[in-house]
Design a protein around this motif. Sequence first.
Motif, short mmCIF file in Angstrom:
data_model
loop_
_atom_site.label_atom_id
_atom_site.label_comp_id
_atom_site.label_asym_id
_atom_site.label_seq_id
_atom_site.Cartn_x
_atom_site.Cartn_y
_atom_site.Cartn_z
N ASN A 184 0.81 -1.22 0.00
CA ASN A 184 0.00 0.00 0.00
C ASN A 184 0.84 1.27 0.00
O ASN A 184 0.34 2.35 -0.32
CB ASN A 184 -0.97 -0.01 1.18
CG ASN A 184 -2.09 -1.01 0.96
OD1 ASN A 184 -2.59 -1.15 -0.15
ND2 ASN A 184 -2.46 -1.72 2.00
N GLU B 292 -14.59 -8.92 3.20
CA GLU B 292 -15.83 -8.39 2.64
C GLU B 292 -15.70 -8.26 1.13
O GLU B 292 -14.60 -8.21 0.59
CB GLU B 292 -16.23 -7.06 3.28
CG GLU B 292 -15.22 -5.96 3.15
CD GLU B 292 -15.62 -4.72 3.96
OE1 GLU B 292 -15.85 -3.68 3.34
OE2 GLU B 292 -15.68 -4.82 5.19
N LYS B 293 -16.86 -8.23 0.48
CA LYS B 293 -16.92 -8.07 -0.97
C LYS B 293 -18.16 -7.26 -1.29
O LYS B 293 -19.12 -7.26 -0.52
CB LYS B 293 -16.98 -9.43 -1.65
CG LYS B 293 -18.26 -10.18 -1.27
CD LYS B 293 -18.41 -11.48 -1.99
CE LYS B 293 -19.79 -12.07 -1.72
NZ LYS B 293 -20.05 -13.25 -2.50
N ARG C 76 -15.51 -5.41 -5.73
CA ARG C 76 -14.40 -4.97 -4.88
C ARG C 76 -14.30 -5.97 -3.73
O ARG C 76 -15.30 -6.28 -3.09
CB ARG C 76 -14.65 -3.58 -4.31
CG ARG C 76 -13.53 -3.14 -3.32
CD ARG C 76 -13.75 -1.75 -2.79
NE ARG C 76 -15.01 -1.67 -2.07
CZ ARG C 76 -15.68 -0.55 -1.88
NH1 ARG C 76 -15.24 0.60 -2.35
NH2 ARG C 76 -16.82 -0.54 -1.20
N ARG D 233 -12.04 -7.02 -0.15
CA ARG D 233 -11.11 -6.56 0.89
C ARG D 233 -10.44 -7.80 1.46
O ARG D 233 -11.13 -8.68 2.00
CB ARG D 233 -11.91 -5.81 1.95
CG ARG D 233 -11.12 -5.29 3.11
CD ARG D 233 -12.10 -4.73 4.14
NE ARG D 233 -11.37 -4.48 5.36
CZ ARG D 233 -11.06 -3.27 5.80
NH1 ARG D 233 -11.46 -2.21 5.16
NH2 ARG D 233 -10.38 -3.13 6.91
N VAL E 118 -7.32 -9.24 3.93
CA VAL E 118 -6.49 -8.79 5.05
C VAL E 118 -5.36 -9.77 5.31
O VAL E 118 -5.58 -10.99 5.37
CB VAL E 118 -7.37 -8.63 6.31
CG1 VAL E 118 -6.55 -8.24 7.51
CG2 VAL E 118 -8.47 -7.60 6.05
N THR F 177 -4.47 -4.28 4.71
CA THR F 177 -5.53 -4.67 3.78
C THR F 177 -5.13 -4.46 2.34
O THR F 177 -4.60 -3.40 1.98
CB THR F 177 -6.79 -3.82 4.06
OG1 THR F 177 -7.17 -4.00 5.42
CG2 THR F 177 -7.94 -4.22 3.16
N PHE G 230 -6.87 -4.24 -1.44
CA PHE G 230 -8.15 -4.11 -2.14
C PHE G 230 -7.98 -4.65 -3.54
O PHE G 230 -7.02 -4.31 -4.23
CB PHE G 230 -8.61 -2.64 -2.19
CG PHE G 230 -9.13 -2.16 -0.87
CD1 PHE G 230 -10.43 -2.45 -0.46
CD2 PHE G 230 -8.32 -1.44 -0.01
CE1 PHE G 230 -10.91 -2.02 0.78
CE2 PHE G 230 -8.78 -1.00 1.22
CZ PHE G 230 -10.08 -1.29 1.61
N SER H 65 -4.14 -0.64 -5.45
CA SER H 65 -5.02 -1.81 -5.41
C SER H 65 -4.46 -2.86 -6.35
O SER H 65 -3.42 -2.67 -6.97
CB SER H 65 -6.45 -1.41 -5.83
OG SER H 65 -6.46 -0.99 -7.19
#
Length: 197
Positions: free
Chosen positions: A19, A56-57, A68, A70, A72, A77, A79, A121
Amino acid sequence: MSDAPSREVARRAFASEFNDSSYTFKESDDERAPVYALLPTGERANRVFFVGTLTEKEDIGEDNEYWRGRIVDPTGTFFVYAGQYQPDAAAMLRDLEPPAYVSVVGKPRTYETDEGDVNVSVRPESITVVDADVRDRWVVETAQRTLDRIESFDPEADEYAAMAEENYEMAIENYRREVVTALEDLEDEQEAAADPA
């Protein structure tokens, strides 16, 4: 001997370093030349490989599906964004129910916000469901590769290290701390799993 271009090696990096990889470049003026993200530890990455927990999505597409996800790891994180041009990855995101361990191979992408920040990302080439053992091995191997990059970081002798020193302000030692954090996190998890009481 084939003249087809060989695929770039997918680099392993923890989310915290990935990131921070906001600087991108090409090595030639050819419009089809690969775009590289520069890792702050002095490695260029046209492709990345990481393993983490899909937490999550969301389908954020308007006319077409555009997913999208996520994902971890112990340091942060990732993306991922997949749509009609990444049908397999988009289908995986559609069908998976978080939380799930996944491995991802994909291309780094940067996007400048209106405020001038750069978000990083991944455009996934593949997303695969894996188990905890695969995730644990990835953490250990990525820790080792990160430490190797830190140990060999020499802006005097290596053009990518020089580029990283010029384009990034963060201390390279930050990533050594992230490695320690990731390994301690893994050790804690393994101890907890071994001792359910």
